[in-house]
Design a protein around this motif. Structure first.
Motif, PDB file in Angstrom:
ATOM      1  N   ALA A  26       7.571   1.931 -13.699  1.00 36.92           N
ATOM      2  CA  ALA A  26       7.908   2.349 -15.056  1.00 36.92           C
ATOM      3  C   ALA A  26       6.683   2.322 -15.960  1.00 36.92           C
ATOM      4  O   ALA A  26       6.577   3.107 -16.912  1.00 36.92           O
ATOM      5  N   THR A  27       5.740   1.437 -15.667  1.00 37.35           N
ATOM      6  CA  THR A  27       4.528   1.316 -16.480  1.00 37.35           C
ATOM      7  C   THR A  27       3.458   2.317 -16.078  1.00 37.35           C
ATOM      8  O   THR A  27       2.855   2.981 -16.922  1.00 37.35           O
ATOM      9  N   PHE A  28       3.214   2.444 -14.778  1.00 39.37           N
ATOM     10  CA  PHE A  28       2.115   3.285 -14.294  1.00 39.37           C
ATOM     11  C   PHE A  28       2.560   4.633 -13.740  1.00 39.37           C
ATOM     12  O   PHE A  28       1.719   5.477 -13.429  1.00 39.37           O
ATOM     13  N   GLY A  29       3.894   4.821 -13.587  1.00 37.95           N
ATOM     14  CA  GLY A  29       4.363   6.060 -12.986  1.00 37.95           C
ATOM     15  C   GLY A  29       3.957   6.136 -11.526  1.00 37.95           C
ATOM     16  O   GLY A  29       3.762   5.119 -10.859  1.00 37.95           O
ATOM     17  N   GLY A  30       3.792   7.310 -11.016  1.00 32.89           N
ATOM     18  CA  GLY A  30       3.441   7.476  -9.604  1.00 32.89           C
ATOM     19  C   GLY A  30       1.957   7.505  -9.336  1.00 32.89           C
ATOM     20  O   GLY A  30       1.529   7.719  -8.202  1.00 32.89           O
ATOM     21  N   SER A  31       1.142   7.297 -10.376  1.00 36.88           N
ATOM     22  CA  SER A  31      -0.313   7.390 -10.193  1.00 36.88           C
ATOM     23  C   SER A  31      -0.847   6.201  -9.413  1.00 36.88           C
ATOM     24  O   SER A  31      -0.382   5.077  -9.561  1.00 36.88           O
ATOM     25  N   SER A  32      -1.845   6.481  -8.586  1.00 36.66           N
ATOM     26  CA  SER A  32      -2.477   5.420  -7.779  1.00 36.66           C
ATOM     27  C   SER A  32      -3.727   4.919  -8.491  1.00 36.66           C
ATOM     28  O   SER A  32      -4.836   4.952  -7.947  1.00 36.66           O
ATOM     29  N   CYS A  33      -3.578   4.450  -9.718  1.00 37.11           N
ATOM     30  CA  CYS A  33      -4.720   3.984 -10.492  1.00 37.11           C
ATOM     31  C   CYS A  33      -5.178   2.615  -9.993  1.00 37.11           C
ATOM     32  O   CYS A  33      -4.435   1.885  -9.337  1.00 37.11           O
ATOM     33  N   GLU A  34      -6.402   2.280 -10.323  1.00 36.31           N
ATOM     34  CA  GLU A  34      -6.986   1.016  -9.875  1.00 36.31           C
ATOM     35  C   GLU A  34      -6.183  -0.180 -10.375  1.00 36.31           C
ATOM     36  O   GLU A  34      -6.027  -1.171  -9.664  1.00 36.31           O
ATOM     37  N   GLU A  35      -5.679  -0.080 -11.592  1.00 38.19           N
ATOM     38  CA  GLU A  35      -4.933  -1.197 -12.171  1.00 38.19           C
ATOM     39  C   GLU A  35      -3.653  -1.477 -11.385  1.00 38.19           C
ATOM     40  O   GLU A  35      -3.336  -2.630 -11.083  1.00 38.19           O
ATOM     41  N   ARG A  36      -2.925  -0.413 -11.066  1.00 40.29           N
ATOM     42  CA  ARG A  36      -1.686  -0.593 -10.312  1.00 40.29           C
ATOM     43  C   ARG A  36      -1.964  -1.172  -8.930  1.00 40.29           C
ATOM     44  O   ARG A  36      -1.270  -2.074  -8.455  1.00 40.29           O
ATOM     45  N   ILE A  37      -2.987  -0.666  -8.275  1.00 38.10           N
ATOM     46  CA  ILE A  37      -3.339  -1.147  -6.937  1.00 38.10           C
ATOM     47  C   ILE A  37      -3.731  -2.618  -6.987  1.00 38.10           C
ATOM     48  O   ILE A  37      -3.339  -3.416  -6.126  1.00 38.10           O
ATOM     49  N   ALA A  38      -4.508  -3.023  -8.010  1.00 36.24           N
ATOM     50  CA  ALA A  38      -4.935  -4.427  -8.139  1.00 36.24           C
ATOM     51  C   ALA A  38      -3.735  -5.347  -8.309  1.00 36.24           C
ATOM     52  O   ALA A  38      -3.650  -6.416  -7.690  1.00 36.24           O
ATOM     53  N   ILE A  39      -2.779  -4.934  -9.150  1.00 38.72           N
ATOM     54  CA  ILE A  39      -1.586  -5.748  -9.376  1.00 38.72           C
ATOM     55  C   ILE A  39      -0.759  -5.858  -8.101  1.00 38.72           C
ATOM     56  O   ILE A  39      -0.279  -6.935  -7.734  1.00 38.72           O
ATOM     57  N   GLU A  40      -0.593  -4.745  -7.387  1.00 38.49           N
ATOM     58  CA  GLU A  40       0.210  -4.773  -6.165  1.00 38.49           C
ATOM     59  C   GLU A  40      -0.484  -5.537  -5.042  1.00 38.49           C
ATOM     60  O   GLU A  40       0.175  -6.127  -4.189  1.00 38.49           O
ATOM     61  N   GLU A  41      -1.814  -5.549  -5.043  1.00 45.39           N
ATOM     62  CA  GLU A  41      -2.545  -6.409  -4.098  1.00 45.39           C
ATOM     63  C   GLU A  41      -2.238  -7.875  -4.384  1.00 45.39           C
ATOM     64  O   GLU A  41      -2.049  -8.679  -3.466  1.00 45.39           O
ATOM     65  N   MET A  42      -2.188  -8.226  -5.661  1.00 43.49           N
ATOM     66  CA  MET A  42      -1.882  -9.607  -6.049  1.00 43.49           C
ATOM     67  C   MET A  42      -0.487  -9.990  -5.556  1.00 43.49           C
ATOM     68  O   MET A  42      -0.297 -11.049  -4.940  1.00 43.49           O
ATOM     69  N   PHE A  43       0.505  -9.138  -5.807  1.00 44.76           N
ATOM     70  CA  PHE A  43       1.860  -9.430  -5.339  1.00 44.76           C
ATOM     71  C   PHE A  43       1.945  -9.354  -3.818  1.00 44.76           C
ATOM     72  O   PHE A  43       2.741 -10.065  -3.196  1.00 44.76           O
ATOM     73  N   GLY A  44       1.112  -8.502  -3.204  1.00 48.85           N
ATOM     74  CA  GLY A  44       1.072  -8.438  -1.747  1.00 48.85           C
ATOM     75  C   GLY A  44       0.638  -9.748  -1.124  1.00 48.85           C
ATOM     76  O   GLY A  44       1.161 -10.155  -0.072  1.00 48.85           O
ATOM     77  N   LYS A  45      -0.300 -10.453  -1.778  1.00 43.05           N
ATOM     78  CA  LYS A  45      -0.715 -11.769  -1.278  1.00 43.05           C
ATOM     79  C   LYS A  45       0.418 -12.780  -1.404  1.00 43.05           C
ATOM     80  O   LYS A  45       0.589 -13.637  -0.534  1.00 43.05           O
ATOM     81  N   GLU A  46       1.197 -12.688  -2.477  1.00 46.70           N
ATOM     82  CA  GLU A  46       2.367 -13.568  -2.601  1.00 46.70           C
ATOM     83  C   GLU A  46       3.364 -13.289  -1.488  1.00 46.70           C
ATOM     84  O   GLU A  46       3.893 -14.214  -0.865  1.00 46.70           O
ATOM     85  N   ILE A  47       3.636 -12.018  -1.243  1.00 47.82           N
ATOM     86  CA  ILE A  47       4.585 -11.631  -0.191  1.00 47.82           C
ATOM     87  C   ILE A  47       4.096 -12.127   1.164  1.00 47.82           C
ATOM     88  O   ILE A  47       4.876 -12.631   1.975  1.00 47.82           O
ATOM     89  N   GLU A  48       2.804 -12.011   1.416  1.00 48.98           N
ATOM     90  CA  GLU A  48       2.250 -12.475   2.693  1.00 48.98           C
ATOM     91  C   GLU A  48       2.447 -13.980   2.858  1.00 48.98           C
ATOM     92  O   GLU A  48       2.783 -14.457   3.946  1.00 48.98           O
ATOM     93  N   SER A  49       2.249 -14.739   1.785  1.00 50.48           N
ATOM     94  CA  SER A  49       2.459 -16.187   1.864  1.00 50.48           C
ATOM     95  C   SER A  49       3.921 -16.504   2.160  1.00 50.48           C
ATOM     96  O   SER A  49       4.230 -17.348   2.998  1.00 50.48           O
ATOM     97  N   ILE A  50       4.837 -15.804   1.502  1.00 50.81           N
ATOM     98  CA  ILE A  50       6.270 -16.044   1.680  1.00 50.81           C
ATOM     99  C   ILE A  50       6.711 -15.724   3.096  1.00 50.81           C
ATOM    100  O   ILE A  50       7.493 -16.464   3.712  1.00 50.81           O
TER     101      ILE A  50
END
Length: 421
Positions: A317-341
């Motif tokens: 909802a914030t970034f839309g479908g764009s693959s901007c650096e900001e969106r990728i950085a945030i999803e990498e952060m959550f990806g590390k959380e998911i990997e730990s879980i």
């Protein structure tokens, strides 16, 4: 994404799925069908991974890989993160292979940048900070010497507005000391410089006590507490790491049947007892409103899909479908959380978030009671929430705590505590 097909009902994690779907058939799926198929494949793969059926887990991952993508829809991106975490868990069965892959961990600076982007792009932390600031002003405004202990945040966006409000009190600014506990020395240095600059501009007596250790290594003497100080403690997305314990049952990540109870955790219990011993006026806690501190992989996996589907929806909802650096950085952060879980067990699994109801039990065990956060009297926080309400964000009361929600799904909880004995 998953709003209608997944988030509204708990999926059947015992479903049986054939593994013979052809690549052409997968590619022909409509977007809605692709999302349902990905959910089914992910849950089936989690079951096979948990039971040790490597061949079937591998077959699932092959199909998931043909449907998921880190640059696709929110469902595809989320599926890619969970599939990667399952793959890491499978590889960890062969420690030599896992270590030989030499998987580079993200630099602290990368994670700090992602957290900063997240705080700027989404109102979750901004709302939490506004609630904390108002609570501290209401609690500490009559005190002459205030000692704030920050357990791990180190975010100037939390403390600078508070200092400014304290500096403009009608009776004049109090003496303020901020102790910040953080394992990142650079974070501490930047915070100290920023806070001293603000305090000097208001002629406020100010001290900064940087404590460069991990939370689990903190001792009472490091806090530099002095007689006459009114103490307050704040933990922003930090305290859950102390729930990590050596609860692995066997080398293949076996399960423990006592899965859903609020188990005693010695490390957290001792830490909270230490906090209780210094009699803080208020303890403020911000944590994910999710339950990832479960023993069985499949239970954590299902909970994770529910929780992060809402998070990834809000990212879209914030970034839309764009693959901007900001969106990728945030999803990498959550990806590390998911990997730990998903991929970690025992002390290595630090992402052990729990819901507010469980935190209530843990705090009560060591002598704390919840303090009602009077959101109705927090006009600044209410105005901020109202500005974001049309976008799907909402703050709601739950018992004594507050829930920061995305389209009705609690994402973060904010709660306050003080000593009752």
């Amino acid at each position: 994404m998953m709003n209608s097909s997944f988030a509204s009902t708990k999926p059947d994690v015992t479903l049986s799925l054939t593994l013979s779907t052809s690549p052409n058939a997968l590619e022909a799926l409509k977007p809605e069908e692709r999302g349902i198929k990905l959910i089914q494949l992910l849950l089936t793969c989690a079951n096979h991974t948990s039971s040790g059926n490597l061949h079937r887990a591998d077959a699932c991952l092959r199909q998931i890989s043909s449907l998921a993508s880190i640059s696709g829809s929110s469902m595809q991106r989320l599926a890619a993160r969970f599939a990667s975490a399952l793959a890491v868990r499978l590889v960890k069965r062969w420690q030599g292979l896992y270590k030989a892959l030499n998987r580079a961990e993200p630099e602290n600076s990368e994670m700090d940048r992602a957290r900063c982007i997240f705080a700027q792009a989404f109102p979750y932390l901004g709302l939490a900070y506004a609630i904390i600031t108002r609570t501290l002003i209401q609690t500490m405004s009559e005190e002459r010497i205030i000692h704030i202990i920050d357990l791990g945040s180190g975010d100037p966006k939390l403390w600078i507005p508070l200092l400014r409000e304290l500096g403009h009190l009608a009776r004049g600014p109090p003496h303020v000391k901020i102790t910040c506990v953080n394992a990142n020395k650079i974070v501490l240095e930047k915070l100290g410089k920023n806070l001293f600059k603000v305090a000097e501009s208001m002629d406020m007596p100010f001290q900064f006590n940087p404590v460069n250790v991990r939370l689990r290594d903190l001792t009472l003497d490091m806090l530099n507490i002095r007689s006459g100080e009114a103490l307050t403690i704040t933990s922003i997305l930090s305290l859950h790491v102390l729930l990590a314990e050596d609860d692995r049952v066997d080398p293949h990540f076996g399960i423990n049947k006592n899965n859903n109870s609020v188990k005693d955790c010695k490390q957290l219990g001792e830490f909270l007892a230490m906090v209780h011993s210094i009699s803080p006026k208020v303890v403020l806690l911000v944590e994910q409103e999710s339950d990832h501190n479960l023993t069985r992989l499949v239970d954590r996996f299902v909970e994770g899909l529910h929780y992060y589907s809402a998070v990834f929806d809000s990212i879209d909802a914030t970034f839309g479908g764009s693959s901007c650096e900001e969106r990728i950085a945030i999803e990498e952060m959550f990806g590390k959380e998911i990997e730990s879980i998903v991929s970690c067990e025992g002390l290595e699994r630090e992402e052990r978030h729990e819901r507010y109801a469980k935190w209530t039990v843990r705090f009560a065990r060591v002598g704390f009671k919840p303090v009602r956060l009077w959101y109705d009297s927090m006009e600044d926080a209410k105005q901020l929430a109202a500005a974001y309400e049309p976008e799907g964000y909402l703050v709601v009361n739950q018992r004594a705590g507050l829930m920061i929600c995305w389209h009705g799904r609690p994402i973060y909880s904010v709660s306050a505590w003080n000593c009752f004995n």
